[in-house]
Design an enzyme around this catalytic site. Structure first.
Site, PDB file in Angstrom:
ATOM      1  N   ASP A  60       0.809  -1.229   0.000  1.00  0.00           N
ATOM      2  CA  ASP A  60       0.000   0.000   0.000  1.00  0.00           C
ATOM      3  C   ASP A  60       0.841   1.278   0.000  1.00  0.00           C
ATOM      4  O   ASP A  60       0.309   2.369   0.233  1.00  0.00           O
ATOM      5  CB  ASP A  60      -0.925  -0.003   1.227  1.00  0.00           C
ATOM      6  N   GLU A  65      -0.339   9.413   1.652  1.00  0.00           N
ATOM      7  CA  GLU A  65      -1.059  10.315   2.568  1.00  0.00           C
ATOM      8  C   GLU A  65      -1.116   9.781   3.994  1.00  0.00           C
ATOM      9  O   GLU A  65      -1.103  10.553   4.963  1.00  0.00           O
ATOM     10  CB  GLU A  65      -2.505  10.510   2.068  1.00  0.00           C
ATOM     11  N   ASP A  66      -1.186   8.457   4.120  1.00  0.00           N
ATOM     12  CA  ASP A  66      -1.417   7.891   5.455  1.00  0.00           C
ATOM     13  C   ASP A  66      -0.195   7.952   6.359  1.00  0.00           C
ATOM     14  O   ASP A  66      -0.306   7.720   7.564  1.00  0.00           O
ATOM     15  CB  ASP A  66      -1.929   6.451   5.312  1.00  0.00           C
ATOM     16  N   ARG A  85       1.356  -1.445   7.162  1.00  0.00           N
ATOM     17  CA  ARG A  85       1.668  -0.147   6.580  1.00  0.00           C
ATOM     18  C   ARG A  85       2.696   0.651   7.397  1.00  0.00           C
ATOM     19  O   ARG A  85       3.183   1.672   6.936  1.00  0.00           O
ATOM     20  CB  ARG A  85       0.372   0.649   6.392  1.00  0.00           C
ATOM     21  N   ARG A 130      -8.903   2.685  11.608  1.00  0.00           N
ATOM     22  CA  ARG A 130      -7.447   2.875  11.566  1.00  0.00           C
ATOM     23  C   ARG A 130      -6.926   3.826  12.645  1.00  0.00           C
ATOM     24  O   ARG A 130      -5.773   3.731  13.053  1.00  0.00           O
ATOM     25  CB  ARG A 130      -7.039   3.425  10.193  1.00  0.00           C
ATOM     26  N   HIS A 160     -11.700   5.940   5.956  1.00  0.00           N
ATOM     27  CA  HIS A 160     -11.102   7.106   6.623  1.00  0.00           C
ATOM     28  C   HIS A 160     -12.075   8.278   6.639  1.00  0.00           C
ATOM     29  O   HIS A 160     -13.000   8.344   5.821  1.00  0.00           O
ATOM     30  CB  HIS A 160      -9.859   7.565   5.850  1.00  0.00           C
ATOM     31  N   CYS A 247      -5.270  10.145  -1.259  1.00  0.00           N
ATOM     32  CA  CYS A 247      -4.353   9.149  -0.675  1.00  0.00           C
ATOM     33  C   CYS A 247      -2.982   9.114  -1.326  1.00  0.00           C
ATOM     34  O   CYS A 247      -2.020   8.689  -0.690  1.00  0.00           O
ATOM     35  CB  CYS A 247      -4.897   7.736  -0.826  1.00  0.00           C
TER      36      CYS A 247
HETATM   37  C1  CIR Z   1      -5.382   0.603   2.895  1.00  0.00           C
HETATM   38  O1  CIR Z   1      -6.338  -0.116   3.178  1.00  0.00           O
HETATM   39  O2  CIR Z   1      -4.644   1.059   3.759  1.00  0.00           O
HETATM   40  C2  CIR Z   1      -5.133   0.891   1.441  1.00  0.00           C
HETATM   41  N1  CIR Z   1      -5.500  -0.243   0.647  1.00  0.00           N
HETATM   42  C3  CIR Z   1      -5.877   2.120   0.991  1.00  0.00           C
HETATM   43  C4  CIR Z   1      -5.431   3.359   1.674  1.00  0.00           C
HETATM   44  C5  CIR Z   1      -6.135   4.575   1.193  1.00  0.00           C
HETATM   45  N2  CIR Z   1      -5.625   5.715   1.850  1.00  0.00           N
HETATM   46  C6  CIR Z   1      -6.323   6.815   2.087  1.00  0.00           C
HETATM   47  O3  CIR Z   1      -7.503   6.874   1.827  1.00  0.00           O
HETATM   48  N3  CIR Z   1      -5.708   7.812   2.692  1.00  0.00           N
END
Ligand code: CIR
Length: 254
Positions: A60, A65-66, A85, A130, A160, A247
């Site tokens: 991922d 962004e995360d 992650r 999360r 999110h 993201c």
């Molecule tokens: C996840 O589940 O972490 C990734 N497949 C998708 C993350 C998307 N991130 C976001 O919306 N900030």
């Protein structure tokens, strides 16, 4: 000139985390082409692209962004809610440390950048699958001394906070009312997504421009009618990985 930090996607994306969408085959070549078009759209919106190194073993990692929340005063490195992650943050920190002092969210707090919506000096934080309450508390402890007001917002049915709401102007947000309780949006106008397009609330604001997925024509029409300057990109393959437009970048003023 704003900087947009991105990361190339790797073949491992087919093993991405999924929570609210069923697994479908991802065409990685198409995903790469869509990601390149996304970067080109960011450049058209005036950003300088700074790429993190590809992370071939982190499915991922394209969803940068995360990993961090970049404020004017500091980059706050997250402790993502999904254990798979967490290793993404180190390489993001190595680059962001060149632009900001780094501060870290520490376990047992969890926080994903996708849960953090900064509206001026107001920071809304999704309490999601999360991000936990300790994550909101730690972010408050870091951001309040800089003059931000931090509020937790319950979200349901989506990954999110920013799946459910994003800013479309200084005084307006785009939201899916099914996925969050009336948050502390103050006097901001609330524009709702078309009910047939529940995933349409995630748009990326850069200056006065907006970047949105072309998958949601009805919601786009609502925004066109308001005279908003919207650029669109195809995100079909990244959407299969539960990604959306915010993201894939971290945008901040250098
Ligand atoms: C996840 O589940 O972490 C990734 N497949 C998708 C993350 C998307 N991130 C976001 O919306 N900030």
């Amino acid at each position: 000139m704003p900087i947009a930090v991105t990361r190339p996607l790797s073949d491992a994306i087919v093993r991405c985390e999924l929570t609210h969408v069923a697994r479908e085959p991802i065409d990685v070549a198409t995903a790469r082409a869509q990601h390149a078009a996304y970067e080109a759209a960011l450049a058209d919106l005036g950003c300088r692209i700074v790429r993190l190194p590809e992370a071939p073993d982190l499915p991922d990692a394209v969803f940068v962004e995360d990993t961090a929340i970049v404020l004017e005063e500091a980059a706050i490195m997250t402790h993502p809610g999904a254990p798979s992650r967490r290793p993404e943050c180190e390489s993001a920190a190595a680059v962001l440390g060149g632009y900001r002092q780094l501060l870290w969210i520490q376990p047992p707090a969890t926080l994903d950048g996708g849960d953090v919506l900064v509206l001026g000096r107001s920071v809304l934080v999704g309490l999601s699958g999360r991000t936990n309450a300790a994550g909101v508390e730690q972010l408050r402890g870091i951001a309040e001394p800089f003059g931000y007001e931090v509020s937790g917002v319950e979200v349901r049915g989506c990954l999110h906070l920013k799946s459910a709401v994003t800013a479309i102007a200084d005084d307006a947000v785009l939201l899916n009312p099914e996925w969050l309780d009336a948050g502390p949006f103050g006097s901001r106008e609330r524009v709702e997504v078309d009910p047939a397009e529940p995933r349409a609330a995630n748009v990326l604001r850069i200056g006065d421009g907006l970047l949105a997925s072309s998958t949601f024509p009805r919601t786009l029409e609502r925004m066109h009618q308001r005279g908003l300057d919207i650029h669109t990109v195809e995100m079909t393959e990244l959407a299969k990985a539960e990604g959306a437009v915010t993201c894939c970048s971290i945008v901040f003023d250098s």
